[in-house]
Design a protein around this motif. Structure first.
Motif, PDB file in Angstrom:
ATOM      1  N   LEU A 489       3.759  -3.894  17.858  1.00  0.00           N
ATOM      2  CA  LEU A 489       3.838  -4.255  16.443  1.00  0.00           C
ATOM      3  C   LEU A 489       2.438  -4.354  15.842  1.00  0.00           C
ATOM      4  O   LEU A 489       1.455  -4.597  16.547  1.00  0.00           O
ATOM      5  N   ASP A 490       2.374  -4.146  14.553  1.00  0.00           N
ATOM      6  CA  ASP A 490       1.095  -4.265  13.853  1.00  0.00           C
ATOM      7  C   ASP A 490       0.599  -5.704  13.911  1.00  0.00           C
ATOM      8  O   ASP A 490       1.382  -6.656  13.845  1.00  0.00           O
ATOM      9  N   TRP A 491      -0.704  -5.838  14.025  1.00  0.00           N
ATOM     10  CA  TRP A 491      -1.306  -7.168  14.023  1.00  0.00           C
ATOM     11  C   TRP A 491      -2.309  -7.349  12.881  1.00  0.00           C
ATOM     12  O   TRP A 491      -2.867  -8.421  12.693  1.00  0.00           O
ATOM     13  N   ASP A 492      -2.487  -6.299  12.074  1.00  0.00           N
ATOM     14  CA  ASP A 492      -3.439  -6.338  10.967  1.00  0.00           C
ATOM     15  C   ASP A 492      -2.758  -5.763   9.723  1.00  0.00           C
ATOM     16  O   ASP A 492      -2.459  -4.568   9.668  1.00  0.00           O
ATOM     17  N   PHE A 493      -2.496  -6.629   8.731  1.00  0.00           N
ATOM     18  CA  PHE A 493      -1.815  -6.212   7.509  1.00  0.00           C
ATOM     19  C   PHE A 493      -2.790  -6.356   6.338  1.00  0.00           C
ATOM     20  O   PHE A 493      -3.321  -7.439   6.085  1.00  0.00           O
ATOM     21  N   ARG A 494      -3.013  -5.238   5.638  1.00  0.00           N
ATOM     22  CA  ARG A 494      -3.970  -5.237   4.539  1.00  0.00           C
ATOM     23  C   ARG A 494      -3.324  -4.648   3.286  1.00  0.00           C
ATOM     24  O   ARG A 494      -2.497  -3.737   3.361  1.00  0.00           O
ATOM     25  N   SER A 495      -3.755  -5.183   2.152  1.00  0.00           N
ATOM     26  CA  SER A 495      -3.293  -4.642   0.878  1.00  0.00           C
ATOM     27  C   SER A 495      -4.447  -4.657  -0.115  1.00  0.00           C
ATOM     28  O   SER A 495      -5.308  -5.537  -0.090  1.00  0.00           O
ATOM     29  N   PHE A 496      -4.449  -3.652  -0.973  1.00  0.00           N
ATOM     30  CA  PHE A 496      -5.456  -3.542  -2.026  1.00  0.00           C
ATOM     31  C   PHE A 496      -4.731  -3.130  -3.301  1.00  0.00           C
ATOM     32  O   PHE A 496      -3.947  -2.168  -3.292  1.00  0.00           O
ATOM     33  N   ALA A 497      -4.996  -3.870  -4.406  1.00  0.00           N
ATOM     34  CA  ALA A 497      -4.235  -3.579  -5.617  1.00  0.00           C
ATOM     35  C   ALA A 497      -5.025  -3.938  -6.865  1.00  0.00           C
ATOM     36  O   ALA A 497      -5.686  -4.984  -6.911  1.00  0.00           O
ATOM     37  N   PRO A 498      -4.962  -3.081  -7.885  1.00  0.00           N
ATOM     38  CA  PRO A 498      -5.395  -3.497  -9.226  1.00  0.00           C
ATOM     39  C   PRO A 498      -4.375  -4.490  -9.793  1.00  0.00           C
ATOM     40  O   PRO A 498      -3.189  -4.445  -9.444  1.00  0.00           O
ATOM     41  N   LEU A 499      -4.841  -5.370 -10.654  1.00  0.00           N
ATOM     42  CA  LEU A 499      -3.939  -6.359 -11.249  1.00  0.00           C
ATOM     43  C   LEU A 499      -4.180  -6.450 -12.745  1.00  0.00           C
ATOM     44  O   LEU A 499      -5.269  -6.179 -13.243  1.00  0.00           O
ATOM     45  N   LEU A 513       2.797 -18.487 -22.132  1.00  0.00           N
ATOM     46  CA  LEU A 513       3.584 -17.469 -21.443  1.00  0.00           C
ATOM     47  C   LEU A 513       2.638 -16.516 -20.715  1.00  0.00           C
ATOM     48  O   LEU A 513       1.636 -16.074 -21.277  1.00  0.00           O
ATOM     49  N   THR A 514       2.967 -16.207 -19.459  1.00  0.00           N
ATOM     50  CA  THR A 514       2.100 -15.370 -18.630  1.00  0.00           C
ATOM     51  C   THR A 514       2.917 -14.273 -17.962  1.00  0.00           C
ATOM     52  O   THR A 514       4.015 -14.527 -17.453  1.00  0.00           O
ATOM     53  N   ALA A 515       2.356 -13.063 -17.962  1.00  0.00           N
ATOM     54  CA  ALA A 515       2.948 -11.932 -17.237  1.00  0.00           C
ATOM     55  C   ALA A 515       1.886 -11.340 -16.316  1.00  0.00           C
ATOM     56  O   ALA A 515       0.732 -11.169 -16.721  1.00  0.00           O
ATOM     57  N   ASN A 516       2.272 -11.045 -15.068  1.00  0.00           N
ATOM     58  CA  ASN A 516       1.337 -10.536 -14.064  1.00  0.00           C
ATOM     59  C   ASN A 516       1.931  -9.298 -13.396  1.00  0.00           C
ATOM     60  O   ASN A 516       3.116  -9.288 -13.029  1.00  0.00           O
ATOM     61  N   PHE A 517       1.080  -8.280 -13.230  1.00  0.00           N
ATOM     62  CA  PHE A 517       1.529  -7.027 -12.610  1.00  0.00           C
ATOM     63  C   PHE A 517       0.491  -6.568 -11.592  1.00  0.00           C
ATOM     64  O   PHE A 517      -0.718  -6.607 -11.854  1.00  0.00           O
ATOM     65  N   GLU A 518       0.969  -6.144 -10.394  1.00  0.00           N
ATOM     66  CA  GLU A 518       0.106  -5.576  -9.363  1.00  0.00           C
ATOM     67  C   GLU A 518       0.747  -4.305  -8.812  1.00  0.00           C
ATOM     68  O   GLU A 518       1.957  -4.263  -8.579  1.00  0.00           O
ATOM     69  N   GLN A 519      -0.085  -3.276  -8.612  1.00  0.00           N
ATOM     70  CA  GLN A 519       0.351  -2.016  -8.000  1.00  0.00           C
ATOM     71  C   GLN A 519      -0.642  -1.649  -6.909  1.00  0.00           C
ATOM     72  O   GLN A 519      -1.804  -1.374  -7.175  1.00  0.00           O
ATOM     73  N   SER A 520      -0.176  -1.679  -5.664  1.00  0.00           N
ATOM     74  CA  SER A 520      -1.079  -1.454  -4.538  1.00  0.00           C
ATOM     75  C   SER A 520      -1.494   0.006  -4.436  1.00  0.00           C
ATOM     76  O   SER A 520      -0.812   0.916  -4.930  1.00  0.00           O
ATOM     77  N   ILE A 521      -2.639   0.204  -3.767  1.00  0.00           N
ATOM     78  CA  ILE A 521      -3.140   1.542  -3.454  1.00  0.00           C
ATOM     79  C   ILE A 521      -3.430   1.580  -1.956  1.00  0.00           C
ATOM     80  O   ILE A 521      -4.280   0.833  -1.461  1.00  0.00           O
ATOM     81  N   GLN A 522      -2.748   2.429  -1.225  1.00  0.00           N
ATOM     82  CA  GLN A 522      -2.927   2.507   0.218  1.00  0.00           C
ATOM     83  C   GLN A 522      -4.209   3.262   0.579  1.00  0.00           C
ATOM     84  O   GLN A 522      -4.656   4.149  -0.148  1.00  0.00           O
ATOM     85  N   GLY A 523      -4.794   2.878   1.723  1.00  0.00           N
ATOM     86  CA  GLY A 523      -5.950   3.565   2.244  1.00  0.00           C
ATOM     87  C   GLY A 523      -7.278   2.975   1.830  1.00  0.00           C
ATOM     88  O   GLY A 523      -8.292   3.209   2.503  1.00  0.00           O
ATOM     89  N   VAL A 524      -7.321   2.213   0.751  1.00  0.00           N
ATOM     90  CA  VAL A 524      -8.571   1.602   0.305  1.00  0.00           C
ATOM     91  C   VAL A 524      -8.863   0.393   1.181  1.00  0.00           C
ATOM     92  O   VAL A 524      -8.033  -0.516   1.293  1.00  0.00           O
ATOM     93  N   PHE A 525     -10.037   0.381   1.829  1.00  0.00           N
ATOM     94  CA  PHE A 525     -10.410  -0.683   2.771  1.00  0.00           C
ATOM     95  C   PHE A 525      -9.361  -0.854   3.869  1.00  0.00           C
ATOM     96  O   PHE A 525      -9.104  -1.967   4.330  1.00  0.00           O
ATOM     97  N   ALA A 527      -6.117  -0.418   3.651  1.00  0.00           N
ATOM     98  CA  ALA A 527      -4.851  -0.993   3.178  1.00  0.00           C
ATOM     99  C   ALA A 527      -3.672  -0.195   3.719  1.00  0.00           C
ATOM    100  O   ALA A 527      -3.633   1.033   3.620  1.00  0.00           O
ATOM    101  N   ASN A 528      -2.698  -0.900   4.311  1.00  0.00           N
ATOM    102  CA  ASN A 528      -1.527  -0.250   4.889  1.00  0.00           C
ATOM    103  C   ASN A 528      -0.217  -0.748   4.304  1.00  0.00           C
ATOM    104  O   ASN A 528       0.853  -0.453   4.823  1.00  0.00           O
TER     105      ASN A 528
END
Length: 686
Positions: A489-499, A513-525, A527-528
């Motif tokens: 199993l994987d032991w290192d979980f990474r994510s990279f995302a603009p917000l 009132l607050t709205a938040n959006f994130e969309q990840s980009i794989q491969g940066v640093f 990120a899997n």
């Protein structure tokens, strides 16, 4: 023979006359009582309405104020060193006196900026002691509280139900109002005031009470020349502080609207000669004796220093060691410290501060430390670094949060910030199920470390619209990578995302009132993890009169895209690692929720409500009720994936020593457990 009717007519007539007389007296007495009650009510209403009818705002007013204070140590022991701001007088002489000539710029009666222009006193190095006495010098009689956030004023109509009043006319246009609380409580005072019966203007007020371990008596004389002013002309406070065998008495006198104005260039000038010229009222005999003793000791100390080089150098060395060990190291262990040198300023919380010690059932005992650094290019551009560090003894974990911020437009809350922080060692039920299916139930899956870096830019585009954009990098690594590799199993979980975060305040005093959006980009640093996440939040805090606060918060979040069921993460629904206090965010958090629940669901819907008020439940109990400052009710609700509706109910209170709250949680309508949260509040206002 006289008929029976005529024989008894005289008796009946006599009884009738007596009855009429009694009824007349009763009517007259009731008329007198009603007239007196009507007069009392009229005078009280004139006092309650005086601020609205006659006074003018004090915002922007500048006044020269002379302040004088003195301390006497009736009883003193080594434990006085533990009291913040009292360290400087915990040893040495038993009597001190000090003076300050200041310029006060008011935003309101109890909100002002103080610039000490000239100071002098017998306290070592002209430091201040017991600065809490300063606020007692400016009571705001016509507001709902006498002082900021405490002591309910008897001269505010909304607090009338908490006080009993007795009014006595002493002259045609003057009355004395005596007031006392219906129930003894630290938020209430007793005393008397002289009042102009025609307008309701307070002429003088004397009151006493006890708050934050300080018993005080205040005597204020209002400005007779400027009847529209809410500021006193002179205010004297006598205080007594008792703590673990220490008994300290203090006197603080403030004289407002002094005639002599000093140049703005004078700042914290230590000049005794100038102070004697500025002093508007003479020293009393006790204060003169303290100064005389101070002079004799210091003159004698100078005379005993030998003129030869060896003894002079030895004296300077001993003074340096005393300054280092006693005044620098010892002082900063107990007291917070600040330093401003040119464009650089630093702030440090005390190294030994009970206020940063917290306890909760789910997290155990924890402690935190705050630091602050600032470099200013000018008033509109500056760099700040405000790290927080903490340690949780139950989890044996060290936590940190290090935000570095560059503010470039403070008027529009414009800043760029990068934050480096860690979180709880955590697990994931889906990943654990896969691990146990491969390795068996006898081997426990190791926890994962949590670290994230966040870089954002924030600006208020319009008064009602605030926009934040940025990048976030999140990494979770197993504490035992070899065991996870053995399980395949994987032991290192990474994510990279603009917000993108948008904050709306369409109503001036309405919810945010607050709205938040994130969309990840794989491969940066490396990120899997691939995901898309939305969150919405609404918060509303309404400060009501009489120290009452209504706090509401609700929100929801969900994933619309994911390539893995391992380790979901939300911006507004997360565990707080560092201890928080009563004034922080108790009302917007779940207190009994397991930390593993925060990262296991593809969605959440939550709501929180709390209500603060004095004199609610336990405040009416004998003995202990008088010490309770504020009580609070909590309600929280949560809905997440794969579980029934979750609720938390709580009741909390705060006093001079600690804040505490008890909670229970319900899952599917059934009570699961009870827990409590506890933080130390002693000397939090000092």
């Amino acid at each position: 023979m006289t008929p029976f009717f005529f024989r008894n007519f005289g008796v009946v007539n006599q009884k009738l006359r007596i009855m009429i007389l009694v009824l007349g007296m009763m009517n007259l007495m009731s008329s007198i009582c009603l007239a007196r009650s009507s007069t009392d009510s009229l005078i009280l209403n004139r006092v309650w309405n005086y601020r609205r009818n006659f006074t003018v705002p004090v915002n922007g007013i500048e006044q020269n104020v002379y302040m004088r204070y003195s301390f006497g140590m009736d009883r003193r022991n080594a434990l006085l060193f533990l009291v913040p701001t009292m360290y400087v007088i915990a040893s040495g002489d038993r009597h001190y006196v000090g003076e300050a000539y200041c310029k006060l710029k008011f935003r309101d009666v109890d909100e002002y900026d103080v610039k000490r222009q000239v100071v002098w006193g017998t306290i070592p190095r002209q430091r201040t002691a017991m600065p809490i006495l300063l606020e007692f010098s400016t009571p705001d009689f016509y507001d709902d509280t006498l002082y900021p956030d405490h002591i309910l004023s008897p001269f505010y109509k909304g607090n009338g139900y908490l006080y009993n009043y007795k009014i006595r006319l002493v002259e045609d246009n003057m009355a004395v109002i005596r007031f006392a609380p219906i129930k003894k409580n630290t938020q209430l005072v007793k005393g008397f005031a002289t009042v102009d019966v025609n307008t309701g203007r307070l002429q003088s007020v004397d009151f006493e009470g006890e708050f934050d371990m300080v018993a005080f008596k205040v005597s204020a004389e209002m400005n007779a020349k400027n009847t529209q002013s809410k500021l006193p002309l002179r205010c004297t406070t006598d205080a007594r502080f008792n703590f673990l065998g220490n008994q300290v008495t203090a006197n603080f006198t403030a004289v407002y609207d002094c005639p002599q104005t000093l140049p703005d260039s004078l700042d914290n000038e230590k000049d005794r000669t100038l102070m004697e010229e500025l002093r508007p009222i003479p020293l009393n005999q006790r204060e003169q004796e303290i100064y005389a003793r101070y002079d004799s000791i210091h003159n004698a100390s100078k005379d005993t220093i030998a003129v030869d080089t060896t003894q002079v150098e030895h004296h300077h060395k001993s003074e340096w060691l005393k300054t280092l060990g006693w005044d620098i190291i010892g002082y900063n262990l107990i007291n917070g410290n600040s330093s401003d040198v040119g464009a650089v300023s630093m702030r440090f919380s005390p190294l030994l501060n009970p206020l940063y010690l917290g306890y909760s059932k789910s997290r155990g005992i924890s402690y935190k430390l705050k630091l602050g650094f600032k470099y200013s290019w000018n008033a509109y551009r500056y760099l700040t670094l405000n790290p927080q560090f903490g340690y949780n003894f139950k989890l044996s974990q060290f936590f940190y949060e290090v935000p570095l911020r560059m503010t470039y437009n403070p008027k529009r809350n414009g800043y760029a910030q990068i934050t480096w922080a860690n979180g709880n060692h955590t697990s994931n039920s889906t990943l654990a199920d896969d691990f146990h299916r491969i390795m068996g139930d006898t081997i426990s899956m190791p926890d994962f470390k949590d670290m994230h870096i966040r870089a954002v830019n924030n600006v208020v585009a319009y008064d009602w619209l605030e926009i934040m954009t940025g990048l976030v990098f999140h990494r979770r690594t197993s504490l035992n990578s070899e065991l996870m590799e053995e399980a395949g199993l994987d032991w290192d979980f990474r994510s990279f995302a603009p917000l993108l975060t948008v904050r709306l305040t369409p109503w001036r005093n309405g919810p945010t009132l607050t709205a938040n959006f994130e969309q990840s980009i794989q491969g940066v640093f490396g990120a899997n993890q691939d995901y898309q996440r939305w969150e919405f939040d609404a918060s509303y805090l309404k400060r009501l009169r009489g120290l009452r606060i209504l706090n509401l918060r609700g929100g929801a979040g969900f994933y619309t895209q994911r390539n893995s069921n391992y380790f979901v993460d939300y911006e507004n629904f997360r565990d707080n690692n560092l201890p928080t206090g009563w004034e922080d965010d108790w009302a917007g958090q779940f207190q009994l929720l397991s930390s593993s629940w925060y990262n296991q669901s593809n969605y959440y819907v939550r709501g929180h409500a709390s209500f603060d008020t004095p004199m609610l439940l336990l405040s009416y109990l004998p003995l202990i009720g008088r010490y309770i400052e504020i009580e609070r009710l909590y309600v929280s609700a949560l809905s997440i994936q794969h579980t029934r509706p979750y609720f938390e109910l709580g009741y909390g209170l705060t006093n001079r020593y600690f804040s505490t709250a008890v909670f229970t949680n319900l899952l599917g309508g059934k009570i699961q457990e009870f827990g409590c949260k506890f933080t130390i509040e002693i000397f939090s206002r000092w």
